[in-house]
Design an enzyme around this catalytic site. Sequence first.
Site, mmCIF file in Angstrom:
data_model
loop_
_atom_site.group_PDB
_atom_site.id
_atom_site.type_symbol
_atom_site.label_atom_id
_atom_site.label_comp_id
_atom_site.label_asym_id
_atom_site.label_seq_id
_atom_site.Cartn_x
_atom_site.Cartn_y
_atom_site.Cartn_z
ATOM 1 N N ARG A 129 0.861 -1.185 0.000
ATOM 2 C CA ARG A 129 0.000 0.000 0.000
ATOM 3 C C ARG A 129 0.894 1.230 0.000
ATOM 4 O O ARG A 129 1.918 1.249 0.710
ATOM 5 C CB ARG A 129 -0.901 0.020 1.241
ATOM 6 C CG ARG A 129 -2.023 -1.005 1.207
ATOM 7 C CD ARG A 129 -3.094 -0.637 0.182
ATOM 8 N NE ARG A 129 -4.211 -1.551 0.210
ATOM 9 C CZ ARG A 129 -4.416 -2.536 -0.673
ATOM 10 N NH1 ARG A 129 -3.561 -2.746 -1.646
ATOM 11 N NH2 ARG A 129 -5.503 -3.300 -0.573
ATOM 12 N N GLU B 234 -3.514 7.615 -4.363
ATOM 13 C CA GLU B 234 -3.906 7.146 -5.704
ATOM 14 C C GLU B 234 -5.211 7.794 -6.141
ATOM 15 O O GLU B 234 -6.105 7.956 -5.314
ATOM 16 C CB GLU B 234 -4.040 5.619 -5.676
ATOM 17 C CG GLU B 234 -2.702 4.956 -5.455
ATOM 18 C CD GLU B 234 -2.826 3.454 -5.196
ATOM 19 O OE1 GLU B 234 -3.904 2.883 -5.420
ATOM 20 O OE2 GLU B 234 -1.827 2.874 -4.764
ATOM 21 N N HIS C 266 -1.277 0.516 -9.858
ATOM 22 C CA HIS C 266 -1.895 -0.445 -8.922
ATOM 23 C C HIS C 266 -2.512 -1.641 -9.668
ATOM 24 O O HIS C 266 -3.723 -1.834 -9.659
ATOM 25 C CB HIS C 266 -2.957 0.273 -8.061
ATOM 26 C CG HIS C 266 -3.275 -0.471 -6.805
ATOM 27 N ND1 HIS C 266 -3.639 0.144 -5.636
ATOM 28 C CD2 HIS C 266 -3.292 -1.805 -6.524
ATOM 29 C CE1 HIS C 266 -3.859 -0.761 -4.694
ATOM 30 N NE2 HIS C 266 -3.657 -1.955 -5.216
HETATM 31 P P1 NAP Z 1 -0.740 -11.299 4.809
HETATM 32 O O1 NAP Z 1 -0.569 -12.736 4.489
HETATM 33 O O2 NAP Z 1 -1.647 -10.904 5.912
HETATM 34 O O3 NAP Z 1 0.722 -10.695 5.080
HETATM 35 C C1 NAP Z 1 0.923 -9.440 5.643
HETATM 36 C C2 NAP Z 1 2.277 -9.415 6.329
HETATM 37 O O4 NAP Z 1 2.483 -8.102 6.864
HETATM 38 C C3 NAP Z 1 2.424 -10.398 7.480
HETATM 39 O O5 NAP Z 1 3.589 -11.138 7.267
HETATM 40 C C4 NAP Z 1 2.579 -9.509 8.723
HETATM 41 O O6 NAP Z 1 3.464 -10.145 9.616
HETATM 42 C C5 NAP Z 1 3.177 -8.244 8.089
HETATM 43 N N1 NAP Z 1 2.958 -7.056 8.902
HETATM 44 C C6 NAP Z 1 1.782 -6.561 9.383
HETATM 45 N N2 NAP Z 1 2.009 -5.454 10.104
HETATM 46 C C7 NAP Z 1 3.357 -5.242 10.070
HETATM 47 C C8 NAP Z 1 4.215 -4.269 10.648
HETATM 48 N N3 NAP Z 1 3.744 -3.266 11.397
HETATM 49 N N4 NAP Z 1 5.541 -4.360 10.415
HETATM 50 C C9 NAP Z 1 6.043 -5.354 9.668
HETATM 51 N N5 NAP Z 1 5.285 -6.314 9.087
HETATM 52 C C10 NAP Z 1 3.960 -6.261 9.312
HETATM 53 O O7 NAP Z 1 -1.249 -10.511 3.548
HETATM 54 P P2 NAP Z 1 -0.957 -10.797 1.994
HETATM 55 O O8 NAP Z 1 -2.038 -11.642 1.441
HETATM 56 O O9 NAP Z 1 0.456 -11.224 1.838
HETATM 57 O O10 NAP Z 1 -1.170 -9.315 1.419
HETATM 58 C C11 NAP Z 1 -0.316 -8.264 1.831
HETATM 59 C C12 NAP Z 1 -0.820 -6.934 1.337
HETATM 60 O O11 NAP Z 1 -0.565 -6.776 -0.043
HETATM 61 C C13 NAP Z 1 -2.334 -6.702 1.442
HETATM 62 O O12 NAP Z 1 -2.727 -6.340 2.752
HETATM 63 C C14 NAP Z 1 -2.547 -5.574 0.456
HETATM 64 O O13 NAP Z 1 -2.420 -4.336 1.112
HETATM 65 C C15 NAP Z 1 -1.387 -5.755 -0.531
HETATM 66 N N6 NAP Z 1 -1.868 -6.110 -1.878
HETATM 67 C C16 NAP Z 1 -1.567 -5.315 -2.927
HETATM 68 C C17 NAP Z 1 -1.999 -5.633 -4.200
HETATM 69 C C18 NAP Z 1 -1.676 -4.777 -5.392
HETATM 70 O O14 NAP Z 1 -2.448 -4.773 -6.340
HETATM 71 N N7 NAP Z 1 -0.552 -4.092 -5.403
HETATM 72 C C19 NAP Z 1 -2.778 -6.775 -4.399
HETATM 73 C C20 NAP Z 1 -3.060 -7.580 -3.307
HETATM 74 C C21 NAP Z 1 -2.596 -7.251 -2.050
HETATM 75 P P3 NAP Z 1 3.367 -9.897 11.202
HETATM 76 O O15 NAP Z 1 1.909 -9.991 11.566
HETATM 77 O O16 NAP Z 1 4.218 -10.961 11.797
HETATM 78 O O17 NAP Z 1 3.952 -8.541 11.421
#
Ligand code: NAP
Length: 319
Positions: free
Chosen positions: A237, A266, A284
């Site tokens: 994000r 955005e 995005h």
């Molecule tokens: P996920 O499995 O929930 O992974 C999120 C990771 O973030 C976890 O490893 C979590 O680990 C870490 N995290 C959370 N808070 C943190 C902090 N303060 N400091 C460091 N690490 C932190 O989610 P995902 O499915 O991989 O998706 C991740 C993100 O990608 C989504 O939330 C979305 O915003 C983004 N995304 C973007 C697109 C795009 O089109 N560009 C598409 C899909 C998703 P811990 O809890 O251990 O900290």
Amino acid sequence: MTAKTRIIQVGSYAGSPTANDRLARAYDIVELWKYPDRKAALAEHGKGITALVTSANYGCSAEIINALPDLKAICSWGVGYETLDIKAAHARGIQVSNTPDVLTDCVADLAWGLMLAGARRIAQGDRFVRAGSWGQVHGGIPLGTRVSGKKLGIVGLGRIGEAIAKRGIGFDMDVRYHSRRQRNDVSYGYEASLVDLAKWADFLVVATVGGPGTFHLVNKEVLEALGPTGTVINIARGPVIDEAALVECLESGKLGNAALDVFEQEPKVPDALKANEKAVLLPHIGSATLETRKAMEDLMVENLESFLKTGKVITPVEG
Ligand code: NAP
């Protein structure tokens, strides 16, 4: 013929090939985005409605939730949920679902596309050829940076972060990560300090969740630690990176390159980034493939159908 179930749809699914038509065929939709006065529309049509569909983009505020006394399920398209008021929903016992896993590979692929495009000057080279500069400008474009065998730092080793890490192994990279907790089910090195991870890494990929907990997590100190030969990639994000600090570091040469799919406001992208050849900029599109958008649509609809049939969504957001 039985009457269709009435549901609320917060926004139009422009990024999904068939979601609008598919929902409209199966349900009696209150198309909230078409009403200039949403509050009045919710008051007029909201009574008795138990399910609402939305997306990470449109979200679902406490204002909407509070205006729907019978709401029991919010089914969102996309994995991010920082725009959904999970607290307000859960306080009322409303289930919230998102669409995890089905988009992981395509977002990880795009992170890699960005990494290669930045390091190997793919986007810049493309602009160079199209501008007719090849053969005209002495020396061509500046040399790029090798990717294979380098050090890859992942910020947030969740579903997408892990898929990016896996691809890094295929590129013979040394992979480490930073998140709030160390995982005991992976062998990648863990850095409790994000600054230390940035100091170590050649490429730093941001793959955390969005929202207040990660706002400007990647700040000036982290970017400077990554340094003049480092590249930051963001597919998470926009607000996770301090964009003003990013511009400053790129312009001063304190950071090597930036490759970004997401931005703080955005669709606004700072002119300074657009003018900077060290930045690769995408609108995005992390999950934007036909296959993945269809899979996200399917899972969103399956969550909705499951709630209406069994009272339970399939992929709940625990929050
Ligand atoms: P996920 O499995 O929930 O992974 C999120 C990771 O973030 C976890 O490893 C979590 O680990 C870490 N995290 C959370 N808070 C943190 C902090 N303060 N400091 C460091 N690490 C932190 O989610 P995902 O499915 O991989 O998706 C991740 C993100 O990608 C989504 O939330 C979305 O915003 C983004 N995304 C973007 C697109 C795009 O089109 N560009 C598409 C899909 C998703 P811990 O809890 O251990 O900290």
